[in-house]
Design a protein around this motif. Structure first.
Motif, PDB file in Angstrom:
ATOM      1  N   SER A  46     -26.302  28.484 -19.858  1.00  0.00           N
ATOM      2  CA  SER A  46     -25.364  27.399 -19.537  1.00  0.00           C
ATOM      3  C   SER A  46     -24.001  27.658 -20.155  1.00  0.00           C
ATOM      4  O   SER A  46     -22.956  27.425 -19.518  1.00  0.00           O
ATOM      5  CB  SER A  46     -25.917  26.059 -20.029  1.00  0.00           C
ATOM      6  N   GLN A  47     -23.979  28.150 -21.388  1.00  0.00           N
ATOM      7  CA  GLN A  47     -22.719  28.494 -22.050  1.00  0.00           C
ATOM      8  C   GLN A  47     -21.995  29.610 -21.302  1.00  0.00           C
ATOM      9  O   GLN A  47     -20.768  29.597 -21.168  1.00  0.00           O
ATOM     10  CB  GLN A  47     -22.984  28.918 -23.495  1.00  0.00           C
ATOM     11  N   LEU A  48     -22.777  30.571 -20.802  1.00  0.00           N
ATOM     12  CA  LEU A  48     -22.195  31.689 -20.062  1.00  0.00           C
ATOM     13  C   LEU A  48     -21.479  31.188 -18.805  1.00  0.00           C
ATOM     14  O   LEU A  48     -20.338  31.581 -18.522  1.00  0.00           O
ATOM     15  CB  LEU A  48     -23.300  32.672 -19.677  1.00  0.00           C
ATOM     16  N   LEU A  49     -22.146  30.313 -18.051  1.00  0.00           N
ATOM     17  CA  LEU A  49     -21.542  29.782 -16.829  1.00  0.00           C
ATOM     18  C   LEU A  49     -20.289  28.965 -17.146  1.00  0.00           C
ATOM     19  O   LEU A  49     -19.272  29.062 -16.453  1.00  0.00           O
ATOM     20  CB  LEU A  49     -22.552  28.925 -16.069  1.00  0.00           C
ATOM     21  N   ALA A  50     -20.372  28.173 -18.211  1.00  0.00           N
ATOM     22  CA  ALA A  50     -19.213  27.358 -18.604  1.00  0.00           C
ATOM     23  C   ALA A  50     -18.040  28.247 -19.006  1.00  0.00           C
ATOM     24  O   ALA A  50     -16.881  27.978 -18.648  1.00  0.00           O
ATOM     25  CB  ALA A  50     -19.607  26.428 -19.748  1.00  0.00           C
ATOM     26  N   LYS A  51     -18.349  29.310 -19.751  1.00  0.00           N
ATOM     27  CA  LYS A  51     -17.291  30.230 -20.194  1.00  0.00           C
ATOM     28  C   LYS A  51     -16.596  30.879 -19.003  1.00  0.00           C
ATOM     29  O   LYS A  51     -15.376  31.102 -19.013  1.00  0.00           O
ATOM     30  CB  LYS A  51     -17.903  31.310 -21.109  1.00  0.00           C
ATOM     31  N   ALA A  52     -17.377  31.164 -17.944  1.00  0.00           N
ATOM     32  CA  ALA A  52     -16.813  31.810 -16.760  1.00  0.00           C
ATOM     33  C   ALA A  52     -16.183  30.808 -15.795  1.00  0.00           C
ATOM     34  O   ALA A  52     -15.499  31.211 -14.841  1.00  0.00           O
ATOM     35  CB  ALA A  52     -17.897  32.592 -16.033  1.00  0.00           C
ATOM     36  N   GLY A  53     -16.405  29.504 -16.025  1.00  0.00           N
ATOM     37  CA  GLY A  53     -15.906  28.497 -15.102  1.00  0.00           C
ATOM     38  C   GLY A  53     -16.593  28.542 -13.757  1.00  0.00           C
ATOM     39  O   GLY A  53     -15.991  28.254 -12.719  1.00  0.00           O
ATOM     40  N   ILE A  54     -17.868  28.895 -13.770  1.00  0.00           N
ATOM     41  CA  ILE A  54     -18.658  29.044 -12.542  1.00  0.00           C
ATOM     42  C   ILE A  54     -19.736  27.965 -12.495  1.00  0.00           C
ATOM     43  O   ILE A  54     -20.461  27.754 -13.479  1.00  0.00           O
ATOM     44  CB  ILE A  54     -19.321  30.437 -12.480  1.00  0.00           C
ATOM     45  N   GLY A  55     -19.855  27.294 -11.358  1.00  0.00           N
ATOM     46  CA  GLY A  55     -20.915  26.315 -11.186  1.00  0.00           C
ATOM     47  C   GLY A  55     -22.215  26.979 -10.774  1.00  0.00           C
ATOM     48  O   GLY A  55     -22.208  28.044 -10.140  1.00  0.00           O
TER      49      GLY A  55
ATOM     50  N   GLN B 139     -35.729  27.224 -24.227  1.00  0.00           N
ATOM     51  CA  GLN B 139     -34.623  26.264 -24.292  1.00  0.00           C
ATOM     52  C   GLN B 139     -33.358  26.930 -24.827  1.00  0.00           C
ATOM     53  O   GLN B 139     -32.249  26.659 -24.352  1.00  0.00           O
ATOM     54  CB  GLN B 139     -35.018  25.068 -25.169  1.00  0.00           C
ATOM     55  N   ARG B 140     -33.519  27.819 -25.794  1.00  0.00           N
ATOM     56  CA  ARG B 140     -32.365  28.550 -26.327  1.00  0.00           C
ATOM     57  C   ARG B 140     -31.801  29.519 -25.291  1.00  0.00           C
ATOM     58  O   ARG B 140     -30.582  29.687 -25.180  1.00  0.00           O
ATOM     59  CB  ARG B 140     -32.756  29.305 -27.601  1.00  0.00           C
ATOM     60  N   ILE B 141     -32.683  30.149 -24.512  1.00  0.00           N
ATOM     61  CA  ILE B 141     -32.224  31.047 -23.450  1.00  0.00           C
ATOM     62  C   ILE B 141     -31.445  30.259 -22.397  1.00  0.00           C
ATOM     63  O   ILE B 141     -30.360  30.669 -21.960  1.00  0.00           O
ATOM     64  CB  ILE B 141     -33.421  31.795 -22.824  1.00  0.00           C
ATOM     65  N   SER B 142     -31.982  29.105 -21.988  1.00  0.00           N
ATOM     66  CA  SER B 142     -31.296  28.270 -20.994  1.00  0.00           C
ATOM     67  C   SER B 142     -29.944  27.785 -21.509  1.00  0.00           C
ATOM     68  O   SER B 142     -28.954  27.753 -20.764  1.00  0.00           O
ATOM     69  CB  SER B 142     -32.177  27.068 -20.619  1.00  0.00           C
ATOM     70  N   ALA B 143     -29.891  27.413 -22.792  1.00  0.00           N
ATOM     71  CA  ALA B 143     -28.624  26.967 -23.382  1.00  0.00           C
ATOM     72  C   ALA B 143     -27.597  28.096 -23.378  1.00  0.00           C
ATOM     73  O   ALA B 143     -26.405  27.878 -23.093  1.00  0.00           O
ATOM     74  CB  ALA B 143     -28.859  26.464 -24.801  1.00  0.00           C
ATOM     75  N   SER B 144     -28.056  29.316 -23.676  1.00  0.00           N
ATOM     76  CA  SER B 144     -27.152  30.461 -23.675  1.00  0.00           C
ATOM     77  C   SER B 144     -26.625  30.731 -22.261  1.00  0.00           C
ATOM     78  O   SER B 144     -25.442  31.043 -22.076  1.00  0.00           O
ATOM     79  CB  SER B 144     -27.880  31.699 -24.217  1.00  0.00           C
TER      80      SER B 144
END
Length: 421
Positions: free
Chosen positions: A358-367, A351-356
């Motif tokens: 998700s944060q990466l994609l959000a930071k990059a603005g990538i869906g 769950q922590r890996i998945s959260a990390s």
């Protein structure tokens, strides 16, 4: 770059569990055989007290399991960023700084590579995780600075770094035929590292790839953490973990936690720790587990047990069930392990890996739908529950896998050639 000449510099992937050295040469595979014909050298040092010498890699594990008197040290990379790094340890009656132990192992990588290359290496690109230490930039920088000092002390004059997942991306890029937006998922022994990178055949030889790296991230979770949770949930209950005191309180867990964690196993052999455990025995309701724990400690079998658990984890990437024989401790004693037990044990970590991610994609603005490929590397990237959790996050992305132990070293070799010629 001059493609017809061997590179001046090498790349070193100093891993928590295994290490590699890459060197680009015309017409040859980039990874150097470090131990017999194998490209990996397990990141292990065994100080053989009987012969007063250190040994490394598979030979270190062999001598330890053969019963030589000595001290085994594994997961050396985990020292970087830890409080232990600035302290000493007792070996053969004298104090040795942990940084010197790192130097011994990295020096072996350098010496073995130079012996095969028949030439010295003075420049190196070292792989590093995106974060040596989570949420502590000062400690993270200190870990990198320490690695630079160690590398220069063993003879490198020029030392630079590349993120391990970026190195893996450059290795994967050698295989593609068109532009791809790739998420690199590197699950090593100590860290999970991610990079979102735009790759293309026509960009392979560009020196500056800064604009192609859309985001990097990571979390301090890796294969040794999976081992730890499998041990605590499936093995340590046989040794009293989760047991009750006569007061109805749970039995203290520090000894079990130390035994389940590679770089703290030796702590349970300390006289103070054993005295505390023996004092505790009088207050334990059922002494069956703690008595087994005494036998394990008396045999100094902590590293042996950790290796058995690691082997079980590897087997459980393919098999649904695995029996771990503990006959060495007690006749007929077996730990029954399963893929579902492993999945339950590591779910909070996943769950922590998945959260990390998700944060990466959000930071990059990538869906998620924009990702073409997820490229897996690292020795623990094959755990089915991990693959399933990432597939749930990125259901439309193609999954690809390189050499799980060699992609980073190969990518670092490519980077070393670009930087140093």
């Amino acid at each position: 770059m001059k493609p017809d000449l061997p590179a001046r510099a090498c790349g070193i992937d100093f891993g928590t569990s295994n290490s590699t050295v890459g060197w680009l040469r015309p017409g040859m595979e980039p990874l150097i055989a470090l131990e017999d014909d194998k490209i990996t050298l397990p990141s292990v040092v065994f100080f053989n007290f009987e012969e007063a010498r250190p040994v490394y890699g598979r030979l270190a594990l062999h001598e330890y399991l053969e019963g030589y008197e000595g001290r085994l040290m594994r997961s050396l990379k985990s020292l970087l960023g830890s409080k232990l790094l600035k302290s000493d340890t007792s070996l053969l009656g004298s104090a040795m700084p942990f940084t010197d132990i790192l130097g011994l192992f990295l020096g072996q990588l350098k010496q073995r590579a130079e012996a095969l290359a028949e030439r010295p290496f003075e420049e190196v690109v070292l792989g590093r995780p995106v974060f040596f230490v989570d949420d502590d930039p000062l400690a993270d920088q200190d870990a990198e600075d320490t690695l630079v000092k160690v590398a220069k002390k063993i003879g490198f004059k020029e030392v630079s770094f590349q993120y391990e997942p970026i190195a893996a991306a450059f290795d994967y890029e050698q295989t593609i035929a068109r532009e791809e937006l790739v998420l690199i998922v590197d699950i090593g022994g100590g860290t999970s590292d991610f990079s979102l990178v735009r790759l293309a055949p026509e960009r392979r030889n560009l020196a500056d790839r800064h604009d192609d790296i859309l985001a990097t991230g990571g979390v301090h979770i890796g294969g040794t953490d999976f081992d730890k949770q499998l041990s605590l949930n499936g093995v340590m209950p046989l040794f009293g973990y989760g047991g009750r005191m006569k007061s109805a309180a749970y039995m203290p867990t520090s000894h079990h936690l130390n035994l389940a964690t590679w770089h703290t196993i030796n702590a349970v052999y300390a006289q103070k720790a054993q005295l505390a455990l023996r004092s505790m025995r009088f207050d334990v309701r059922d002494t069956t587990g703690i008595d087994r724990l005494f036998k394990l400690i008396d045999q100094k079998a902590g590293h042996w047990l950790a290796m058995q658990v690691e082997d079980c984890k590897i087997d459980l990437t393919q098999a649904a069930q695995r029996s771990l024989s503990l006959e060495r401790i007690e006749p007929g004693l077996v730990a029954e392990l399963s893929q579902s037990l492993l999945e339950d044990a590591i779910t909070p970590l996943l769950q922590r890996i998945s959260a990390s991610l998700s944060q990466l994609l959000a930071k990059a603005g990538i869906g998620a739908e924009q990702i073409d490929t997820v490229f897996f590397t690292g020795g623990s990237s094959g755990v089915p529950a991990l693959r399933h959790s990432i597939n749930a996050l990125l259901p439309n992305a193609r999954q690809a896998q390189g050499n799980v132990f060699g992609s980073i070293g190969s990518g670092l070799a490519i980077e070393a050639k670009k930087r140093y010629g």
